[in-house]
Write a protein that holds these residues in place. Structure first.
Motif, PDB file in Angstrom:
ATOM      1  N   MET A   8       0.467  -1.555  -0.186  1.00  0.00           N
ATOM      2  CA  MET A   8      -0.111  -0.698  -0.203  1.00  0.00           C
ATOM      3  C   MET A   8       0.782   1.638  -0.004  1.00  0.00           C
ATOM      4  SD  MET A   8      -2.965   1.459   0.111  1.00  0.00           S
ATOM      5  CE  MET A   8      -3.377   2.628   0.465  1.00  0.00           C
ATOM      6  N   ASN A   9       0.811   2.252  -0.589  1.00  0.00           N
ATOM      7  CA  ASN A   9       1.047   3.164  -0.998  1.00  0.00           C
ATOM      8  C   ASN A   9       0.633   4.431   0.502  1.00  0.00           C
ATOM      9  OD1 ASN A   9       1.858   6.323  -1.291  1.00  0.00           O
ATOM     10  ND2 ASN A   9       2.403   5.405  -4.017  1.00  0.00           N
ATOM     11  N   PRO A  10       1.608   4.699   1.317  1.00  0.00           N
ATOM     12  CA  PRO A  10       1.392   5.314   2.430  1.00  0.00           C
ATOM     13  C   PRO A  10       0.461   6.925   2.300  1.00  0.00           C
ATOM     14  CG  PRO A  10       3.090   5.356   2.967  1.00  0.00           C
ATOM     15  CD  PRO A  10       2.864   4.260   1.368  1.00  0.00           C
ATOM     16  N   TYR A  11       0.836   7.402   0.784  1.00  0.00           N
ATOM     17  CA  TYR A  11       0.306   8.555   0.444  1.00  0.00           C
ATOM     18  C   TYR A  11      -0.671   8.775   0.174  1.00  0.00           C
ATOM     19  CZ  TYR A  11       5.463  10.499   1.283  1.00  0.00           C
ATOM     20  OH  TYR A  11       7.028  10.653   2.157  1.00  0.00           O
ATOM     21  N   ILE A  12      -1.177   7.496  -0.327  1.00  0.00           N
ATOM     22  CA  ILE A  12      -2.451   7.640  -0.282  1.00  0.00           C
ATOM     23  C   ILE A  12      -3.655   8.203   0.491  1.00  0.00           C
ATOM     24  CG2 ILE A  12      -4.241   6.209  -1.446  1.00  0.00           C
ATOM     25  CD1 ILE A  12      -2.106   4.431  -3.087  1.00  0.00           C
ATOM     26  N   VAL A  17      -6.595  12.899  -0.948  1.00  0.00           N
ATOM     27  CA  VAL A  17      -6.857  12.282  -2.040  1.00  0.00           C
ATOM     28  C   VAL A  17      -7.943  11.056  -1.568  1.00  0.00           C
ATOM     29  CG1 VAL A  17      -4.844  10.284  -3.104  1.00  0.00           C
ATOM     30  CG2 VAL A  17      -4.409  12.515  -1.856  1.00  0.00           C
ATOM     31  N   TRP A  18      -7.769   9.737  -0.519  1.00  0.00           N
ATOM     32  CA  TRP A  18      -8.273   8.731   0.175  1.00  0.00           C
ATOM     33  C   TRP A  18      -9.797   8.682  -0.661  1.00  0.00           C
ATOM     34  CZ3 TRP A  18      -6.968   4.138   1.497  1.00  0.00           C
ATOM     35  CH2 TRP A  18      -8.393   3.955   2.121  1.00  0.00           C
ATOM     36  N   GLN A  19     -10.974  10.064  -0.711  1.00  0.00           N
ATOM     37  CA  GLN A  19     -12.094  10.013  -1.297  1.00  0.00           C
ATOM     38  C   GLN A  19     -12.273   9.556  -2.869  1.00  0.00           C
ATOM     39  OE1 GLN A  19     -14.969   9.812   1.042  1.00  0.00           O
ATOM     40  NE2 GLN A  19     -16.122   9.542  -1.197  1.00  0.00           N
ATOM     41  N   ASP A  20     -10.833  10.038  -3.428  1.00  0.00           N
ATOM     42  CA  ASP A  20     -10.777   9.330  -4.342  1.00  0.00           C
ATOM     43  C   ASP A  20     -10.196   8.155  -4.725  1.00  0.00           C
ATOM     44  OD1 ASP A  20     -10.172  11.002  -7.780  1.00  0.00           O
ATOM     45  OD2 ASP A  20      -8.147   9.520  -7.404  1.00  0.00           O
ATOM     46  N   PHE A  21      -9.201   8.219  -4.220  1.00  0.00           N
ATOM     47  CA  PHE A  21      -8.399   6.596  -4.120  1.00  0.00           C
ATOM     48  C   PHE A  21     -10.177   5.712  -3.791  1.00  0.00           C
ATOM     49  CE2 PHE A  21      -7.727   3.020  -1.682  1.00  0.00           C
ATOM     50  CZ  PHE A  21      -6.669   2.614  -2.511  1.00  0.00           C
ATOM     51  N   HIS A  22     -10.318   5.867  -2.926  1.00  0.00           N
ATOM     52  CA  HIS A  22     -11.969   5.232  -2.430  1.00  0.00           C
ATOM     53  C   HIS A  22     -12.932   4.997  -4.322  1.00  0.00           C
ATOM     54  CE1 HIS A  22     -15.030   2.855  -0.593  1.00  0.00           C
ATOM     55  NE2 HIS A  22     -14.825   2.590   0.565  1.00  0.00           N
ATOM     56  N   GLU A 154     -13.701  -7.716   3.538  1.00  0.00           N
ATOM     57  CA  GLU A 154     -13.622  -6.321   3.800  1.00  0.00           C
ATOM     58  C   GLU A 154     -12.087  -6.173   3.780  1.00  0.00           C
ATOM     59  OE1 GLU A 154     -15.420  -5.270   8.107  1.00  0.00           O
ATOM     60  OE2 GLU A 154     -13.515  -5.328   8.904  1.00  0.00           O
ATOM     61  N   ILE A 155     -11.910  -5.247   3.649  1.00  0.00           N
ATOM     62  CA  ILE A 155     -10.175  -4.587   3.894  1.00  0.00           C
ATOM     63  C   ILE A 155     -10.014  -3.388   4.187  1.00  0.00           C
ATOM     64  CG2 ILE A 155      -8.342  -3.810   1.108  1.00  0.00           C
ATOM     65  CD1 ILE A 155     -10.946  -4.981  -0.238  1.00  0.00           C
ATOM     66  N   ASP A 156      -8.905  -3.475   4.542  1.00  0.00           N
ATOM     67  CA  ASP A 156      -8.799  -2.004   5.653  1.00  0.00           C
ATOM     68  C   ASP A 156      -7.107  -1.811   5.080  1.00  0.00           C
ATOM     69  OD1 ASP A 156      -8.433  -0.459   7.493  1.00  0.00           O
ATOM     70  OD2 ASP A 156      -8.423  -1.611   9.139  1.00  0.00           O
ATOM     71  N   LEU A 157      -7.096  -0.504   4.516  1.00  0.00           N
ATOM     72  CA  LEU A 157      -5.920   0.476   3.679  1.00  0.00           C
ATOM     73  C   LEU A 157      -5.687   1.552   4.730  1.00  0.00           C
ATOM     74  CD1 LEU A 157      -6.203  -0.821   0.023  1.00  0.00           C
ATOM     75  CD2 LEU A 157      -4.977  -1.826   1.760  1.00  0.00           C
ATOM     76  N   LEU A 158      -6.063   1.825   6.301  1.00  0.00           N
ATOM     77  CA  LEU A 158      -5.940   2.843   6.215  1.00  0.00           C
ATOM     78  C   LEU A 158      -5.382   2.528   7.951  1.00  0.00           C
ATOM     79  CD1 LEU A 158      -8.894   4.678   5.971  1.00  0.00           C
ATOM     80  CD2 LEU A 158      -7.139   5.213   5.151  1.00  0.00           C
ATOM     81  N   ARG A 159      -3.868   3.240   7.976  1.00  0.00           N
ATOM     82  CA  ARG A 159      -3.267   3.017   8.972  1.00  0.00           C
ATOM     83  C   ARG A 159      -3.872   3.593  10.665  1.00  0.00           C
ATOM     84  NH1 ARG A 159       1.280   5.386   8.430  1.00  0.00           N
ATOM     85  NH2 ARG A 159       0.037   6.593   6.892  1.00  0.00           N
ATOM     86  N   GLY A 160      -4.660   4.696  10.066  1.00  0.00           N
ATOM     87  CA  GLY A 160      -5.735   5.331  10.812  1.00  0.00           C
ATOM     88  C   GLY A 160      -6.805   4.425  11.546  1.00  0.00           C
ATOM     89  N   GLY A 161      -6.668   5.408  11.906  1.00  0.00           N
ATOM     90  CA  GLY A 161      -7.933   5.082  13.070  1.00  0.00           C
ATOM     91  C   GLY A 161      -7.887   3.403  14.032  1.00  0.00           C
ATOM     92  N   ASP A 235       3.623  16.453  -2.165  1.00  0.00           N
ATOM     93  CA  ASP A 235       3.302  17.174  -1.712  1.00  0.00           C
ATOM     94  C   ASP A 235       2.831  17.675   0.046  1.00  0.00           C
ATOM     95  OD1 ASP A 235       3.996  17.717  -5.034  1.00  0.00           O
ATOM     96  OD2 ASP A 235       2.098  18.839  -5.076  1.00  0.00           O
ATOM     97  N   SER A 236       2.719  16.467  -0.040  1.00  0.00           N
ATOM     98  CA  SER A 236       2.449  16.275   2.119  1.00  0.00           C
ATOM     99  C   SER A 236       2.629  14.671   1.961  1.00  0.00           C
ATOM    100  CB  SER A 236       0.813  16.776   1.792  1.00  0.00           C
ATOM    101  OG  SER A 236       0.109  17.643   0.907  1.00  0.00           O
ATOM    102  N   ASP A 237       3.260  15.471   3.891  1.00  0.00           N
ATOM    103  CA  ASP A 237       3.480  14.308   4.432  1.00  0.00           C
ATOM    104  C   ASP A 237       2.030  12.703   4.219  1.00  0.00           C
ATOM    105  OD1 ASP A 237       5.897  14.761   4.623  1.00  0.00           O
ATOM    106  OD2 ASP A 237       5.013  15.951   6.371  1.00  0.00           O
ATOM    107  N   PRO A 238       2.616  11.470   4.656  1.00  0.00           N
ATOM    108  CA  PRO A 238       1.454  10.727   4.462  1.00  0.00           C
ATOM    109  C   PRO A 238       0.712  11.391   5.974  1.00  0.00           C
ATOM    110  CG  PRO A 238       4.028   9.522   4.423  1.00  0.00           C
ATOM    111  CD  PRO A 238       3.270  10.999   4.518  1.00  0.00           C
ATOM    112  N   GLU A 239      -0.538  10.900   5.866  1.00  0.00           N
ATOM    113  CA  GLU A 239      -1.315  10.249   7.272  1.00  0.00           C
ATOM    114  C   GLU A 239      -2.189   9.448   7.387  1.00  0.00           C
ATOM    115  OE1 GLU A 239      -4.355  13.452   6.432  1.00  0.00           O
ATOM    116  OE2 GLU A 239      -3.286  14.430   5.390  1.00  0.00           O
TER     117      GLU A 239
END
Length: 261
Positions: A8-12, A17-22, A154-161, A235-239
């Motif tokens: 997974m690319n953490p910058y996504i 960016v996430w809503q577009d990716f989703h 179920e797929i989870d590609l978010l480190r946050g939360g 252009d921004s750091d990973p979240e």
């Protein structure tokens, strides 16, 4: 050009960016799965609608209201009839505003009966970071598993939360799980670390039927290329931020990939 990350690319994961990716993920996955399950089944893109309470301090975050009162509209108010103003004996408070957050998911349906055979979910911030959203999603998931024979992916590609409360879940950065009706309450689970390749997972249909495959890594590379993400996500750091050692590793991967202006 594929994503420079092996998994997974953490910058996504950035909120911008996430809503577009989703959206791209759901659309592309529907095409990949649909090509494997026809003609007996078809894939539909459906939508959950999560309602988030917006307390008074947060109300400025609401966007795209259907109706609004703009400065200067006071002049368009109905003229007074000239009668006396009747004072109410008391007042009540209106409920807190809510924000509608749509989230797409997939349904695989039987072409003859229209029965839902499998549900495919890609978790988003609404499922993880919002208490109300977590409860809404988790309750729907439990109902699906306990009261239907439908499969669940179920797929989870978010480190946050925080992670959803699946029992005996191993520590991981990302995961995919596949729930087949005959195997419940056990659910197949693929834990993935940041530096690991994402797996190819089966998509359950009915018992004893061949299962289509979803190559998550190939999907990420395809979406990364189609979305031209290399032009703007760095252009921004990973979240959320990467740990120090992973941040150094990420920069080393990106150096050959950074686009020139």
């Amino acid at each position: 050009m594929p994503s420079p990350f092996p998994g997974m690319n953490p910058y996504i994961e950035q909120s911008a960016v996430w809503q577009d990716f989703h959206t791209r993920f759901m659309t592309t996955a529907a095409e990949v799965i649909g090509a494997q399950v026809e003609p007996r089944y078809f894939v539909k893109i459906e939508e959950h609608l999560y309602l988030h309470e917006m307390f008074s301090a947060e109300r400025t975050a609401l966007g795209r209201p259907d109706l609004s009162v703009l400065p200067g509209d006071e002049g368009n108010a109905p003229a007074s009839s000239g009668g006396a103003v009747v004072a109410a004996p008391a007042t009540v408070l209106a409920p807190d505003e809510v924000e509608e957050v749509p989230q797409r998911y997939l349904e695989i349906r039987d072409r003859q009966t229209r029965e839902v055979v499998t549900v495919v979910e890609l978790l988003g911030p609404s499922n993880k970071e919002s208490k109300d959203g977590r409860e809404q999603y988790w309750n729907k998931t439990r109902l699906l598993l306990s009261r239907t024979s439908a499969g669940l992916v179920e797929i989870d590609l978010l480190r946050g939360g925080p992670r959803l409360p699946w029992g005996e879940m191993k520590e991981c950065d990302y995961y995919a799980l596949v729930g087949r009706a005959p195997e419940r309450p056990r659910v197949a689970f693929w834990p993935v670390k940041l530096r690991e390749t994402l797996p190819t997972i089966p998509i359950p249909l009915r018992p004893d039927e061949p299962e289509p495959l979803l190559d998550l890594q190939a999907l990420i590379h395809r979406i990364y290329d189609a979305g031209r993400y290399r032009l703007f996500i760095y252009d921004s750091d990973p979240e959320p931020p990467l740990p120090a050692s992973d941040a150094v590793w990420a920069v080393q991967l990106l150096r050959p990939q950074m686009p020139s202006v």
